[in-house]
Design an enzyme around this catalytic site. Structure first.
Site, PDB file in Angstrom:
ATOM      1  N   ASP A 123      -8.244  -5.373   9.269  1.00  0.00           N
ATOM      2  CA  ASP A 123      -7.635  -5.891  10.493  1.00  0.00           C
ATOM      3  C   ASP A 123      -8.276  -5.212  11.709  1.00  0.00           C
ATOM      4  OD1 ASP A 123      -5.908  -7.382  12.050  1.00  0.00           O
ATOM      5  OD2 ASP A 123      -4.103  -6.782  10.966  1.00  0.00           O
ATOM      6  N   GLU A 177     -11.446  -9.666  10.508  1.00  0.00           N
ATOM      7  CA  GLU A 177     -10.789 -10.387  11.609  1.00  0.00           C
ATOM      8  C   GLU A 177     -11.549 -10.140  12.913  1.00  0.00           C
ATOM      9  OE1 GLU A 177      -6.601 -10.751  11.871  1.00  0.00           O
ATOM     10  OE2 GLU A 177      -6.243  -9.855   9.912  1.00  0.00           O
ATOM     11  N   TRP A 178     -12.774  -9.765  12.778  1.00  0.00           N
ATOM     12  CA  TRP A 178     -13.624  -9.383  13.908  1.00  0.00           C
ATOM     13  C   TRP A 178     -13.648 -10.451  15.009  1.00  0.00           C
ATOM     14  CZ3 TRP A 178     -19.445  -8.219  12.436  1.00  0.00           C
ATOM     15  CH2 TRP A 178     -20.156  -7.837  13.572  1.00  0.00           C
ATOM     16  N   PRO A 179     -13.995 -11.731  14.698  1.00  0.00           N
ATOM     17  CA  PRO A 179     -14.029 -12.720  15.784  1.00  0.00           C
ATOM     18  C   PRO A 179     -12.673 -12.901  16.482  1.00  0.00           C
ATOM     19  CG  PRO A 179     -15.117 -13.572  13.826  1.00  0.00           C
ATOM     20  CD  PRO A 179     -14.419 -12.322  13.406  1.00  0.00           C
ATOM     21  N   LEU A 180     -11.591 -12.835  15.715  1.00  0.00           N
ATOM     22  CA  LEU A 180     -10.265 -13.009  16.316  1.00  0.00           C
ATOM     23  C   LEU A 180     -10.008 -11.965  17.400  1.00  0.00           C
ATOM     24  CD1 LEU A 180      -7.308 -13.989  16.528  1.00  0.00           C
ATOM     25  CD2 LEU A 180      -6.803 -12.626  14.515  1.00  0.00           C
ATOM     26  N   TYR A 181     -10.393 -10.732  17.117  1.00  0.00           N
ATOM     27  CA  TYR A 181     -10.094  -9.663  18.081  1.00  0.00           C
ATOM     28  C   TYR A 181     -11.044  -9.673  19.266  1.00  0.00           C
ATOM     29  CZ  TYR A 181      -6.330  -8.082  15.237  1.00  0.00           C
ATOM     30  OH  TYR A 181      -5.126  -8.040  14.569  1.00  0.00           O
ATOM     31  N   ASP A 201      -2.537 -15.700  14.054  1.00  0.00           N
ATOM     32  CA  ASP A 201      -1.849 -15.657  12.758  1.00  0.00           C
ATOM     33  C   ASP A 201      -1.084 -16.953  12.498  1.00  0.00           C
ATOM     34  OD1 ASP A 201      -2.734 -13.081  12.857  1.00  0.00           O
ATOM     35  OD2 ASP A 201      -0.741 -12.148  12.766  1.00  0.00           O
TER      36      ASP A 201
HETATM   37  C1  GLA Z   1      -2.407  -8.994  12.168  1.00  0.00           C
HETATM   38  C2  GLA Z   1      -3.140  -9.917  11.198  1.00  0.00           C
HETATM   39  C3  GLA Z   1      -2.149 -10.522  10.218  1.00  0.00           C
HETATM   40  C4  GLA Z   1      -1.442  -9.404   9.450  1.00  0.00           C
HETATM   41  C5  GLA Z   1      -0.774  -8.460  10.432  1.00  0.00           C
HETATM   42  C6  GLA Z   1      -0.238  -7.213   9.735  1.00  0.00           C
HETATM   43  O1  GLA Z   1      -1.532  -9.705  13.001  1.00  0.00           O
HETATM   44  O2  GLA Z   1      -3.816 -10.924  11.909  1.00  0.00           O
HETATM   45  O3  GLA Z   1      -2.813 -11.379   9.301  1.00  0.00           O
HETATM   46  O4  GLA Z   1      -2.373  -8.728   8.663  1.00  0.00           O
HETATM   47  O5  GLA Z   1      -1.688  -8.011  11.442  1.00  0.00           O
HETATM   48  O6  GLA Z   1       0.340  -6.310  10.601  1.00  0.00           O
END
Ligand code: GLA
Length: 427
Positions: A174, A207-211, A237
């Site tokens: 994450d 989740e690199w691109p998301l952040y 999410d």
């Molecule tokens: C982020 C991630 C979710 C989950 C939560 C856990 O929001 O994007 O998929 O892993 O953290 O805290």
């Protein structure tokens, strides 16, 4: 080959490409970038992930059956084994956030919460492996996880080694609590290399691109992301509601020109978990999620309670024909072909010149609607050339028959539902 190709054949090739404008559509989507070289995720990863359904429930006294604990994972492992989940491909049983003790041990290693995971992760991994499954775990590139447990920043090597020692097979990494975009990128890359250095095969889920999203003027470099990650989240999410599934599809189609090319064997766009079998989606909406996750070549991580799942949801999640589309070895992600009158048509090229086509009815007022599709419009004109066998996979399975290139097909689609077809070319 290319180097020796003479000018004439190049010109012929170019002529063909220009002549058949449609071919561009077929070529679009060929992964140009190298994938993370760990030999894993040659088709999208399939499994179960606790987050959407069980979140950060750590209260095992109040809620012993649904708290994040080894018992929960052992029960899911038992069911993945006994209820046919593993046999259709759901292989990775994955722990998300909130498994950790609040502190590292005296040697700086992460440790599982001793009350909720009394046997520790290694014993859980042994148990999961004993069922013919693989175990996934969760950590965070920053100083803390999203739920506030210890982050891996400054501990990447130690954590990679710990996970490998425990026998972990997948890491969801994450991206909460990082300081700078450089730290974020360096952290994701460093952990990829650290996992490789352990010598254990560990799928790397990023989740690199998301952040990077809040900093969108720095668009993710997907060529680079693909070199380090086996799959990557791009968008918010998912939660158990049609609104959420719809927003994932909207984001994906709006950005398809940037992301579809990045997907291919070894690296996939991850639109997040399947929420089928929970509370929030109607039957038609569950069909839409399953069909479109197949079209998008998405990793299939169910987040539901396998102890209490309806036979209908189970049959949908275990539908071998739909899974075969998701897992198609050609590994090209599908895309939205068009949207007209609130009906979206998506298509995905498959191996052996077959195509998957999904038609989604996004109109939320009224009843089922008819939609007529001209077969010559599919697959850049090639999907049904000169003829094809059309099979409906969802919502009802059955062969629709042989169709010629010039013909059209009229289908009825429920509101928020999808008709998923497979087209196999015939001569
Ligand atoms: C982020 C991630 C979710 C989950 C939560 C856990 O929001 O994007 O998929 O892993 O953290 O805290």
């Amino acid at each position: 080959m290319t180097g020796t190709m003479n000018l004439r054949s190049r010109a012929q090739l170019l002529g063909c490409v220009l002549g058949l404008r449609s071919l561009a559509l077929v070529l679009w989507g060929i992964p140009g970038a190298r994938a993370l070289d760990n030999g894993l995720a040659m088709t999208p990863t399939m499994g179960w992930l606790h987050w959407e359904r069980f979140m950060c429930n750590t209260d095992c006294e109040e809620d012993p059956d649904s708290c994040v604990s080894e018992k929960l994972f052992m029960q899911m492992a038992d069911l993945m084994d006994s209820e046919g989940w593993r046999d259709v491909g759901y292989e990775y049983l994955c722990i998300d956030d909130c498994w950790m003790a609040p502190q590292r041990d005296s040697k700086g290693r992460l440790q599982a919460d001793p009350k909720r995971f009394p046997g520790g992760i290694r014993r859980l991994a042994d148990y999961v492996h004993g069922k013919g499954l693989k175990l996934g775990i969760y950590a965070d590139v920053g100083k803390l996880t999203c739920a506030g447990f210890p982050g891996s920043y400054g501990y990447y090597d130690i954590d990679a080694k710990t996970f490998a020692d425990w026998g972990v097979d997948l890491l969801k990494f994450d991206g909460c609590h990082f300081d700078t975009l450089v730290d974020l990128a360096d952290g994701y890359k460093y952990m990829s290399l650290a996992l490789n250095r352990t010598g254990r095969s560990i799928v790397y889920s990023c989740e690199w691109p998301l952040y990077m999203m809040p900093f969108r003027k720095h668009m993710p470099n997907y060529t680079e992301v693909r070199e380090y990650c086996n799959h990557w989240r791009n968008f918010a999410d998912i939660y158990d509601a049609w609104q959420s599934v719809k927003s994932v599809l909207d984001w994906t189609s709006s950005n398809q020109e940037k992301i579809v090319d990045a997907a291919g064997p070894g690296g996939w766009n991850d639109p997040d978990m399947l929420v089928i079998g929970n509370f929030g989606l109607s039957w038609d909406q569950q069909i839409t999620q399953m069909a479109l996750w197949a079209i998008m070549a998405a990793p299939l991580f169910m987040s539901n309670d396998l102890r209490q799942i309806s036979p209908q949801a189970k049959a949908l999640l275990q539908d071998k024909d739909v899974i075969a589309i998701n897992q198609d070895p050609l590994g090209k992600q599908g895309y939205r072909l068009r949207k007209e009158d609130n009906i979206e048509v998506w298509e995905r090229p498959l191996s052996d010149f077959a195509w998957a086509v999904a038609m989604v009815n996004l109109q939320e007022i009224g009843g089922p609607r008819f939609h007529t599709i001209s077969l010559a419009s599919l697959g850049g004109g090639l999907a049904c050339l000169p003829a094809c066998l059309i099979t409906e996979l969802l919502p009802v399975k059955g062969k629709l028959g042989f169709y010629e290139w010039t013909s059209s097909l009229k289908l009825r689609i429920n509101p928020t539902g999808t008709v998923l077809l497979r087209l196999d070319r015939t001569n």
